[in-house]
Design a protein around this motif. Structure first.
Motif, short mmCIF file in Angstrom:
data_model
loop_
_atom_site.label_atom_id
_atom_site.label_comp_id
_atom_site.label_asym_id
_atom_site.label_seq_id
_atom_site.Cartn_x
_atom_site.Cartn_y
_atom_site.Cartn_z
N TYR A 131 -12.49 3.74 -3.98
CA TYR A 131 -12.09 3.34 -2.64
C TYR A 131 -11.02 4.32 -2.18
N PRO A 132 -11.41 5.31 -1.36
CA PRO A 132 -10.44 6.34 -0.99
C PRO A 132 -9.28 5.82 -0.13
N ALA A 133 -9.38 4.58 0.35
CA ALA A 133 -8.29 3.93 1.09
C ALA A 133 -7.71 4.83 2.18
N VAL A 134 -6.41 5.10 2.09
CA VAL A 134 -5.74 5.80 3.18
C VAL A 134 -5.99 7.31 3.18
N SER A 135 -6.75 7.81 2.21
CA SER A 135 -6.96 9.26 2.19
C SER A 135 -8.24 9.67 2.88
N SER A 136 -9.04 8.70 3.33
CA SER A 136 -10.29 9.07 3.99
C SER A 136 -10.36 8.46 5.39
N VAL A 137 -10.91 9.24 6.30
CA VAL A 137 -11.04 8.81 7.69
C VAL A 137 -11.87 7.52 7.79
N ASP A 138 -12.85 7.39 6.88
CA ASP A 138 -13.77 6.25 6.98
C ASP A 138 -13.14 4.93 6.55
N THR A 139 -12.21 5.00 5.59
CA THR A 139 -11.70 3.75 5.04
C THR A 139 -10.26 3.44 5.44
N VAL A 140 -9.62 4.39 6.13
CA VAL A 140 -8.18 4.23 6.33
C VAL A 140 -7.83 2.95 7.11
N LEU A 141 -8.61 2.67 8.15
CA LEU A 141 -8.29 1.48 8.96
C LEU A 141 -8.45 0.21 8.13
N SER A 142 -9.52 0.18 7.32
CA SER A 142 -9.73 -1.01 6.48
C SER A 142 -8.60 -1.16 5.47
N ALA A 143 -8.08 -0.03 4.96
CA ALA A 143 -6.98 -0.10 4.00
C ALA A 143 -5.74 -0.71 4.66
N TYR A 144 -5.50 -0.34 5.92
CA TYR A 144 -4.35 -0.91 6.61
C TYR A 144 -4.58 -2.37 6.98
N TRP A 192 -8.05 1.42 21.46
CA TRP A 192 -9.25 0.80 20.89
C TRP A 192 -9.07 0.54 19.39
N ARG A 193 -8.52 1.56 18.69
CA ARG A 193 -8.25 1.44 17.27
C ARG A 193 -7.31 0.26 16.99
N THR A 194 -6.30 0.13 17.84
CA THR A 194 -5.34 -0.96 17.67
C THR A 194 -6.02 -2.30 17.83
N LEU A 195 -6.93 -2.38 18.83
CA LEU A 195 -7.66 -3.64 19.05
C LEU A 195 -8.53 -3.99 17.85
N VAL A 196 -9.22 -2.97 17.33
CA VAL A 196 -10.08 -3.21 16.16
C VAL A 196 -9.22 -3.70 14.99
N PHE A 197 -8.12 -3.00 14.77
CA PHE A 197 -7.20 -3.38 13.70
C PHE A 197 -6.72 -4.82 13.88
N ILE A 230 -6.23 -4.42 5.12
CA ILE A 230 -5.97 -5.15 3.87
C ILE A 230 -4.47 -5.37 3.66
N ILE A 231 -3.67 -4.33 3.90
CA ILE A 231 -2.22 -4.52 3.73
C ILE A 231 -1.71 -5.58 4.70
N ASP A 232 -2.18 -5.51 5.94
CA ASP A 232 -1.72 -6.48 6.95
C ASP A 232 -2.09 -7.91 6.55
N ILE A 233 -3.28 -8.07 6.01
CA ILE A 233 -3.72 -9.40 5.56
C ILE A 233 -2.81 -9.88 4.43
N TRP A 234 -2.53 -8.98 3.51
CA TRP A 234 -1.64 -9.33 2.39
C TRP A 234 -0.27 -9.74 2.91
N GLN A 235 0.23 -8.97 3.90
CA GLN A 235 1.56 -9.23 4.42
C GLN A 235 1.65 -10.52 5.22
N TRP A 236 0.64 -10.79 6.03
CA TRP A 236 0.79 -11.84 7.05
C TRP A 236 0.00 -13.12 6.82
N THR A 237 -0.93 -13.14 5.88
CA THR A 237 -1.60 -14.41 5.57
C THR A 237 -0.57 -15.50 5.23
N PRO A 238 0.47 -15.16 4.44
CA PRO A 238 1.47 -16.19 4.14
C PRO A 238 2.16 -16.75 5.39
N PHE A 239 2.28 -15.92 6.41
CA PHE A 239 2.90 -16.41 7.64
C PHE A 239 2.05 -17.51 8.27
#
Lengths: 295, 276
Positions: free
Chosen positions: A149-162, A73-78, A164-173
């Motif tokens: 923004y606690p990013a990857v150190s908090s349960v609440d924001t960790v998925l959003s932090a990842y 489920w987490r993977t789907l949301v991500f 964001i990285i994915d968007i940064w990495q793959w938008t250029p694609f």
């Protein structure tokens, strides 16, 4: 009329594909056969080195294993949010840059290329520092305006932090794919639309986007499949943590096999995961045939 | 009236540039940050005020080679990525040519299927197989797994390319008495140099960047760079400056490749964007 192959032609044909067939047999067919087989066994290096036949037990266990489905489920949301946002941004950027010729176009393109080609583990470590609560520049700037923004150190924001990285990495694609698609669009359609007095927005909506839809579909398919397989960045930064809050399915499976050494159960889970990916792939190729446009 | 419209277009051009540069900055900022960090002392890197103002040091790079033995994994990565690229071509090129000429659909589908199957589905059985064969920790084991990415990619790019080469070229050469091997080696390969460049560049990058296979199948002797810098993290305290130096050095070759061979990298990444 096709002329029949002579025997020397036939030998040549076999020789050309022989290395490929050998490779596929050793590295694809046999491993797939092997993983299908161990899915029916209790094969756990931590208990003993023996393999015990357990039939469908691994599969039935998977059905009730909550942590497996949570990871799914987490993977789907991500994947949903990451791909949705990067598609939107990527298409917008591609239309913005378009086929316009300007000084430094190549420099700009190389800049956008960098997140795509850079080693994911290196990128991950950089983001770990960027996100760091104390030393990172992101939180330093946010603190100045009274935010954090606690990013990857908090349960609440960790998925959003990842995400964001994915968007940064793959938008250029997405951007590069769409630019490649744009360069093949027939000029006549545009000329016709201009003669008919269409506005720029109308041209975008009625001509450009429909003509681009096969390219966008293709991009979406590739992105969804890869986003469902996300691993490197998450594993390198928190290993799926804090806790299991960022444990995507690939990380879950990896831990099951190489941390818990439960190869039998991991194999059954992996097969279920592969089947889900196949469903996505075939679903998409079916959809793709529907949106095919002729020009 | 005319003057106003030129003014307007200059203004628009400027706004366009500024927006573009701002967006570009977001995408390259992490790299700037990484490289800056690589030249910082431990005290400077933990102080976000000193983003640009610090006294650069080479210490991190020196300790990378002296303390963390960077040279070994660097050599391993070069050997493994180079071999995986070369072998993917040796396996993939003749096969793609044959598939393109004789329309061997089954082989084409299988090799494309490999592209979508997750790495983990290969890693588990291959690890168990290689353990039995004594291939864990060997170069050839890691190279073979990297070919699982390289070979399907070669096929993905090369089949449409070979199909677009006019059939007459091949047929007339065959009628003139050239052998199949000669047609392949002396006509098809020279004609495909751009596509082969595309395939080589991307296969090399993918192999260089690959994390999962090397982590499980490598050992102290065959460790590759992504595994090495990942292992920095497991040290008790995080030495961010050292990490950034490592990350910069690992990324440097792929960045150089994509600057020098940009056209091929873009073509490889967007292969399949347009049908045909």
């Amino acid at each position: 009329m096709k002329k029949p192959l002579s025997s020397s032609d036939r030998i040549a044909q076999y020789l050309f594909i022989a290395p490929m067939v050998a490779f596929l047999l050793f590295m694809v067919a046999y491993p797939i056969f092997y993983i299908l087989r161990i899915g029916f066994y209790e094969y756990s290096l931590s208990i003993s080195r023996d393999m015990d036949w357990v039939g469908l037990e691994n599969y039935s266990y998977a059905l009730t294993d909550k942590s497996f489905w949570m990871a799914g489920w987490r993977t789907l949301v991500f994947a949903f949010w990451a791909v949705l946002i990067e598609t939107f941004l990527g298409v917008a950027l591609a239309l913005f840059i378009g086929n316009r010729d300007f000084l430094g176009r190549n420099v700009v393109k190389t800049g956008f290329l960098m997140p795509l080609v850079a080693t994911p583990v290196a990128v991950a470590l950089t983001w770990k520092l960027l996100y760091d609560n104390n030393f990172g520049i992101i939180n330093h700037l946010l603190r100045k305006i009274g935010l954090s923004y606690p990013a990857v150190s908090s349960v609440d924001t960790v998925l959003s932090a990842y995400i964001i990285i994915d968007i940064w990495q793959w938008t250029p694609f997405v951007m590069l794919m769409v630019i490649a698609g744009l360069s093949t669009l027939p000029a006549e359609c545009y000329e016709a639309a201009m003669i008919d007095g269409a506005s720029r927005f109308q041209i975008l909506r009625r001509v450009t986007l429909p003509l681009l839809s096969p390219t966008i579909m293709m991009t979406l398919a590739l992105r969804i499949v890869d986003a469902l397989k996300v691993f490197d960045v998450i594993y390198a930064i928190t290993g799926g943590g804090p806790g299991t809050s960022a444990e995507t399915i690939n990380i879950f499976l990896y831990k099951e096999a190489f941390t818990n050494f439960r190869f039998g159960r991991a194999s059954a889970y992996i097969i279920i995961f592969c089947l889900l990916i196949m469903v996505v792939v075939f679903g998409f190729s079916w959809l793709q045939k529907r949106v095919e446009v002729d020009y | 009236m005319k003057a106003r419209s030129t003014m307007e277009s200059i203004f628009r051009g400027a706004v366009y540039r500024i927006v573009l540069l701002a967006v570009l900055f977001i995408f390259i900022f992490p790299f700037i940050y990484m490289v800056l960090g690589a030249f910082k002392n431990t005290v400077d890197i933990v102080n976000p005020e000193k983003l640009f103002s610090f006294k650069p040091t080479m210490r991190n790079f020196i300790s990378l080679f002296e303390r963390y033995r960077f040279a070994g994994p660097l050599k391993n990565s070069l050997i493994i990525s180079g071999s995986a690229t070369l072998l993917s071509l040796i396996v993939g090129l003749p096969a793609s040519y044959s598939i393109a000429c004789y329309r061997i659909r089954s082989l084409q589908s299988i090799s494309l299927l490999v592209r979508v199957i997750p790495t983990i589905a290969f890693l588990v059985p291959v690890y168990l197989m290689f353990s039995k064969l004594g291939m864990v920790g060997t170069y050839r084991g890691i190279i073979l797994t990297h070919m699982l990415i390289g070979v399907p990619f070669t096929v993905w790019v090369m089949i449409p390319y070979f199909q677009n080469i006019p059939k007459e070229l091949r047929e007339s050469a065959l009628i003139d008495g050239a052998s199949q091997y000669k047609v392949f080696g002396e006509i098809m390969i020279p004609l495909s140099v751009p596509a082969i460049m595309t395939v080589s560049v991307l296969t090399f990058i993918n192999s260089w960047n690959n994390f999962m296979f090397g982590m499980i199948l490598g050992n102290a002797r065959t460790r590759v760079l992504p595994t090495l810098i990942f292992n920095f993290l497991s040290h008790a305290e995080i030495n961010y400056a050292g990490l950034m130096a490592g990350a910069s050095l690992v990324t440097l070759p792929v960045i150089i490749i994509s600057i020098c061979l940009q056209k091929y990298v873009v073509q490889g990444l967007t292969a399949g964007a347009v049908k045909g």
